[in-house]
Scaffold this motif. Structure first.
Motif, PDB file in Angstrom:
ATOM      1  N   TRP A  29      37.074  34.400  38.906  1.00  0.00           N
ATOM      2  CA  TRP A  29      37.560  35.842  39.062  1.00  0.00           C
ATOM      3  C   TRP A  29      37.926  36.337  37.562  1.00  0.00           C
ATOM      4  O   TRP A  29      37.626  37.509  36.806  1.00  0.00           O
ATOM      5  N   PRO A  66      37.864  45.710  36.538  1.00  0.00           N
ATOM      6  CA  PRO A  66      38.571  46.116  35.410  1.00  0.00           C
ATOM      7  C   PRO A  66      39.080  47.785  35.863  1.00  0.00           C
ATOM      8  O   PRO A  66      40.205  48.130  35.398  1.00  0.00           O
ATOM      9  N   HIS A  68      33.584  35.212  24.700  1.00  0.00           N
ATOM     10  CA  HIS A  68      32.313  35.051  25.353  1.00  0.00           C
ATOM     11  C   HIS A  68      31.134  34.542  24.267  1.00  0.00           C
ATOM     12  O   HIS A  68      30.560  33.476  24.277  1.00  0.00           O
ATOM     13  N   PRO A 103      44.186  36.602  26.463  1.00  0.00           N
ATOM     14  CA  PRO A 103      43.565  36.037  27.801  1.00  0.00           C
ATOM     15  C   PRO A 103      43.807  34.528  28.014  1.00  0.00           C
ATOM     16  O   PRO A 103      44.142  34.349  29.318  1.00  0.00           O
ATOM     17  N   ARG A 118      35.098  35.929  34.910  1.00  0.00           N
ATOM     18  CA  ARG A 118      34.111  37.232  35.097  1.00  0.00           C
ATOM     19  C   ARG A 118      34.496  38.358  34.786  1.00  0.00           C
ATOM     20  O   ARG A 118      33.734  39.449  33.966  1.00  0.00           O
ATOM     21  N   THR A 119      35.820  38.779  35.290  1.00  0.00           N
ATOM     22  CA  THR A 119      36.345  40.223  35.042  1.00  0.00           C
ATOM     23  C   THR A 119      37.231  40.552  34.023  1.00  0.00           C
ATOM     24  O   THR A 119      37.182  41.585  33.631  1.00  0.00           O
ATOM     25  N   SER A 120      37.721  39.563  33.274  1.00  0.00           N
ATOM     26  CA  SER A 120      38.962  39.937  32.147  1.00  0.00           C
ATOM     27  C   SER A 120      39.028  39.077  31.134  1.00  0.00           C
ATOM     28  O   SER A 120      40.061  39.456  30.615  1.00  0.00           O
ATOM     29  N   VAL A 121      37.695  38.735  30.671  1.00  0.00           N
ATOM     30  CA  VAL A 121      37.572  38.079  29.291  1.00  0.00           C
ATOM     31  C   VAL A 121      36.809  38.908  28.406  1.00  0.00           C
ATOM     32  O   VAL A 121      35.835  39.255  28.635  1.00  0.00           O
ATOM     33  N   PRO A 122      37.311  39.134  27.252  1.00  0.00           N
ATOM     34  CA  PRO A 122      36.556  40.048  26.306  1.00  0.00           C
ATOM     35  C   PRO A 122      35.621  39.528  25.803  1.00  0.00           C
ATOM     36  O   PRO A 122      35.289  38.271  25.446  1.00  0.00           O
ATOM     37  N   PRO A 123      34.525  40.244  24.945  1.00  0.00           N
ATOM     38  CA  PRO A 123      33.317  39.685  24.509  1.00  0.00           C
ATOM     39  C   PRO A 123      33.619  38.672  23.359  1.00  0.00           C
ATOM     40  O   PRO A 123      32.804  37.699  23.194  1.00  0.00           O
ATOM     41  N   THR A 176      41.843  43.353  25.354  1.00  0.00           N
ATOM     42  CA  THR A 176      41.976  41.969  25.515  1.00  0.00           C
ATOM     43  C   THR A 176      41.252  41.733  27.181  1.00  0.00           C
ATOM     44  O   THR A 176      41.247  40.285  27.395  1.00  0.00           O
ATOM     45  N   SER A 177      41.148  42.583  27.732  1.00  0.00           N
ATOM     46  CA  SER A 177      40.879  42.416  29.199  1.00  0.00           C
ATOM     47  C   SER A 177      39.370  43.000  29.826  1.00  0.00           C
ATOM     48  O   SER A 177      39.411  43.236  31.033  1.00  0.00           O
ATOM     49  N   VAL A 178      38.533  43.324  28.930  1.00  0.00           N
ATOM     50  CA  VAL A 178      37.424  44.143  29.486  1.00  0.00           C
ATOM     51  C   VAL A 178      36.126  43.141  29.087  1.00  0.00           C
ATOM     52  O   VAL A 178      35.992  42.722  28.002  1.00  0.00           O
ATOM     53  N   PRO A 179      35.275  42.987  30.219  1.00  0.00           N
ATOM     54  CA  PRO A 179      34.395  41.895  29.839  1.00  0.00           C
ATOM     55  C   PRO A 179      32.923  42.519  29.433  1.00  0.00           C
ATOM     56  O   PRO A 179      33.051  43.643  29.104  1.00  0.00           O
ATOM     57  N   PRO A 180      32.069  41.713  28.720  1.00  0.00           N
ATOM     58  CA  PRO A 180      31.086  42.088  27.809  1.00  0.00           C
ATOM     59  C   PRO A 180      30.240  43.231  28.539  1.00  0.00           C
ATOM     60  O   PRO A 180      30.005  43.895  27.937  1.00  0.00           O
TER      61      PRO A 180
END
Lengths: 567, 567
Positions: A338, B408, A349, A408, A341-346, B342-346
């Motif tokens: 989770w 998010p 990635h 993160p 998928r939802t809380s890791v910034p670009p 910090t916490s918003v996905p791509p």
């Protein structure tokens, strides 16, 4: 040379393994993915639409595993079918279905095929919660002696809530079902022509115990008069011991598999429980943790003890001769998934892509560099409720300590730590009741993918954590029980203990607790317990109030959906 | 036609605005960015390296604002300098510096230039925490009557902790400083040649009150014998009222700015406080919220009341004739910025790019579709501690209610809501003490960027929230005070009340509380208060323990850095 085959029926696929009886060497593996997978939106062929929380399967997908995977094992290895002395299976549980008296699934009968309740209810079918609530209320009211053995709460996933849901919502199906049984036992029936009920699912999912049998008819009558005779009419009071033979392979089944008719087929088992001997545990003192999206913990004991929040304690339920204790954490890998998928910034990635690795790997690497306490964070690992020790699906996740400098990897580490604190809490509950846990053996998908989690589990529980040699413990365990069912006269073993001694390879790796961090983790665990008790034991029911608010809105925005809606 | 100029000195730049005295119309704006900006790593020209928590500025950067921005206003508009009847300024505070008796900053004297303590200490210089702790302990011990007026805690950002840090760490500088003063007053001194001390910074940052003056020498002596005479030796007991003239523009300053010598210069003011009349508030009952990375709240009252956790209450400190109450939330926009960073996905970043908008905008749009309670989440808005009402920098953020289905936008909305709950808590604290808050006026950067936050603020506080017309309230407020300082005989106004009546445009927008969600938000606020009190008032000090663990590790890994390290 003699061989056994273990077949592990998972959520999305079945996995068959061909094993050398003498050494436990896994010669070949074949996986067959279920054509209809998890059915949670519509019945196949554009059939009925399913309501939220439903999860069904197609029983014919299980037969296809035998038809596809076992012939592949034989052709891949060139092993002579005559050298295969036994077949054993394990299954997800409680995964159950209604059948006719001769074992035909109602879902395969045209007049019932459109009715969702005719299909297999998968373990994660959660729509029987009202029935579970009713059952638990009645059990408490009647002071049923068996209730404390199950953490004082029967899960909506188990056998009777699912059966009662059929009766409540589709009485026609309930009445048409001559038999209600675990898919585990059903596939063994299909292989042998013999209906059996294994002690593991009977004990852990259908409230059976060696000492007192099933709940009495008066209890079931209190739920619904028509349910009173469920055990005598639709189940069986004969419960088969693990490691015994259910029967022999029928000629039909020999035709599907390429094995010889008459090959021994072991009594069915459950995926988590069959992993215990597969990782070499046949005595008390060592906890086996099957770590994946969720974690299942099993440990053996020599007496019946009532520890808080167990999923169940069943005599002979895991290894004959011992009481098998089961506990669980309802989300582990799922929480990390989770978060990723939802809380890791670009940026993270991108870094993973640039290094040809996963986001998990980058986070793990950064989190590994942090010292205990350095994140400044503490979490409660309740993203999917708390199974053991609070047995409360309405609890939810908590993170405390965030600042504008929180990164993160700090949160990722706090989430890993929280699951290890959860494991420590259930170990302490067991030990307080007198069930010893000296060390852990981990198997399942997580140990290989997440070494930091393994080290944290050792550091936080203060116990060595071994990583099991086999990466397919359930199938190996099923193969071992097949060797025991075949018996020593046919080239197998007298007991699961003997099979484990010969067939289990030494642990691959041991994580040792780091003494220098024990003090910090004891302090953090103290705070974990403080939050655990404050939010989990009624001092502040904010999580339940938040859940109620959310659910009220969800309910209001959904069409009224009692069970299913014609599509 | 007559004009006034307001100059707002911010953290990174100064902004000058030319305003029509009759209508308040803002004819032109000019911004000058400070060449040396915020000095928090090294002194300029590869000078001394600074320790953590330091934040300095270069006083000459302020003069450059006058030299660059004001001439641009005149040339951009073609306004005749003779038509400009006054100049007013506002500043961040407490931003203070040591100077010689004639106002030369010690940082500009070669022998002191290498010494960090000779430079301007910016408001967010946080390295004087030990001095603040010492001051607070002594004030509590002595039962100083002034302490409750400041939420019972003097901030490390304020005047005496910063002064005492100079004395502690660089006594040579302390002794060389004939004067210690706010940059606000220093720039007015540079314009006029006259040293003044404005009532706003004296009251809110240097513990002055109209009724009882400054703390007494015996108090300062208890901190350090050499500090005993700080007020008489290095400050002034003459405190100038807001809206009066500090003096007239000197010929030097006329040369820098292109304005006429003799132009009235108003007594200095503070950016947040000067915004109050700029948004039209000159009476009790309306709270002004300057909403940005953090939020500052101001409201007027007719009596001295001691509300919990105020930053300060100062008679005549905002609008002459009233008691000015100030409260604060130490992170607001900063929390949303942290989350977005910090916490918003791509996927969400990609969506923002595809639509040519910001991540904030995407999150806001999705969060707007959620109903109150639908996120299932509740947060404590303490990512940067809690200023009002708990006055505790060691508190930290909390999020409760997360599940595997949390997205998010759910968290984003919970964070917005948490800051509105924080605002409600401080309003309730004021009202409990008898200070009425009937409605809010919002200004600063957030109201335009975050309409959902504005609607939530109305819904959660149950009060209408007006959005101020001017997007540069501080500079407008300074211009208004300039018009008052010039007085009606020169074409200005008799009072700030008169200036506000003429010069403030109607609010641009009003957010009205939605009555249908009041019940849900009252319930959620009840839970907010429950968590606020449990974690903030000593029942469970887990946040402090986590902070201590983290800080111990940080301290151990840093080189010993007392104040500064030669570079």
């Amino acid at each position: 040379m003699t061989y056994v085959i273990g077949v592990d029926f998972g959520t999305e696929s079945g996995r068959a393994v061909l094993v050398d009886v003498a050494t436990g060497a896994e010669l070949a593996t074949a996986i067959h993915v279920y054509a209809n997978g998890v059915i949670d939106e519509r019945l196949p062929d554009d059939g009925a639409r399913l309501a939220a929380d439903w999860a069904l399967q197609d029983p014919l997908d299980y037969i296809a595993v035998f038809q596809n995977a076992i012939p592949r094992l034989l052709s891949d290895t060139g092993v002579d079918p005559a050298a295969v002395i036994g077949v054993g299976i394990d299954f997800t549980a409680c995964t159950m279905l209604p059948t006719t008296a001769d074992g035909q699934p109602l879902a395969t009968i045209p007049e019932f095929r459109h009715e969702p309740h005719a299909w297999v209810k998968l373990w994660k079918h959660h729509a029987a919660q009202p029935e579970a609530n009713q059952l638990n209320a009645l059990a408490r009211e009647r002071g049923e002696e068996w209730l404390p053995r199950y953490g004082s709460k029967i899960s909506s996933e188990w056998f009777y809530p699912k059966s009662l849901q059929i009766l409540d919502e589709a009485p026609v199906i309930y009445r048409a079902a001559d038999r209600l049984l675990e898919a585990a036992d059903w596939v063994v029936w299909q292989l042998t022509g013999v209906e059996t009920r294994n002690a593991c699912t009977a004990g852990y999912k259908a409230i059976w115990s060696k000492a007192s049998g099933f709940p009495e008819p008066a209890f079931f009558a209190g739920l619904n008069p028509e349910l009173a005779s469920i055990v005598d009419d639709k189940m069986s009071r004969d419960v088969a011991m693990l490691g015994t033979a259910a029967g022999e392979l029928s000629s039909d089944a020999a035709g599907w598999t390429g094995l010889r008719p008459g090959t021994t087929v072991a009594v069915a088992n459950v995926d988590a429980h069959v992993s215990v001997p597969a990782v070499g545990v046949v005595e008390p003192g060592t906890m086996v943790a099957v770590m994946g999206t969720s974690t299942c913990h099993m440990v053996l004991g020599d007496q019946l003890r009532l520890a808080e929040g167990m999923c169940g304690v069943v005599e002979d339920g895991i290894i004959p001769g011992w009481f098998g204790y089961e506990a669980g954490q309802s989300a582990v890998g799922d929480i990390f998934g989770w978060f990723t998928r939802t809380s890791v910034p670009p940026e993270i990635h991108d870094r993973a892509r640039a290094r040809g690795t996963s986001v998990h790997a980058i986070l793990e690497q950064e989190a590994s560099r942090l010292r205990p306490g350095e994140s400044g964070l503490l979490a409660l690992d309740w993203w999917n409720g708390n199974r053991s020790i609070l047995v409360d699906v309405d609890l939810s996740g908590l993170l405390v300590g965030a600042t504008l400098a929180t990164r993160p990897a700090d949160i990722y580490r706090a989430l890993l730590e929280s699951t290890a604190f959860g494991t420590r809490a259930l170990i302490e509950s067991l030990e307080a009741a007198g069930v010893t846990v000296d060390r852990l053996v981990a198997c399942g998908g997580l140990p290989d993918r997440n070494p930091l989690l393994m080290q944290l589990s050792a550091d936080i529980t203060g116990r060595e954590v071994d990583v099991a040699a086999s990466s397919q413990a359930p199938a190996l365990g099923s193969a071992m029980f097949a060797a025991v069912a075949a018996g020593s006269t046919r080239g197998g073993y007298e007991s699961i203990r003997d099979a484990a001694a010969a067939m289990v390879r030494p642990h691959r790796l041991t994580y040792t607790p780091n003494a220098s961090v024990a003090g910090v983790y004891d302090a953090l665990y103290g705070d974990y317990v403080g939050l655990h008790d404050y939010f989990g034991r009624g001092a502040n029911d904010v999580m339940k109030r938040l859940r109620t608010l959310r659910t009220d809105i969800d309910d209001a925005s959904l069409a009224p959906a009692p069970g299913s809606v014609a599509g």
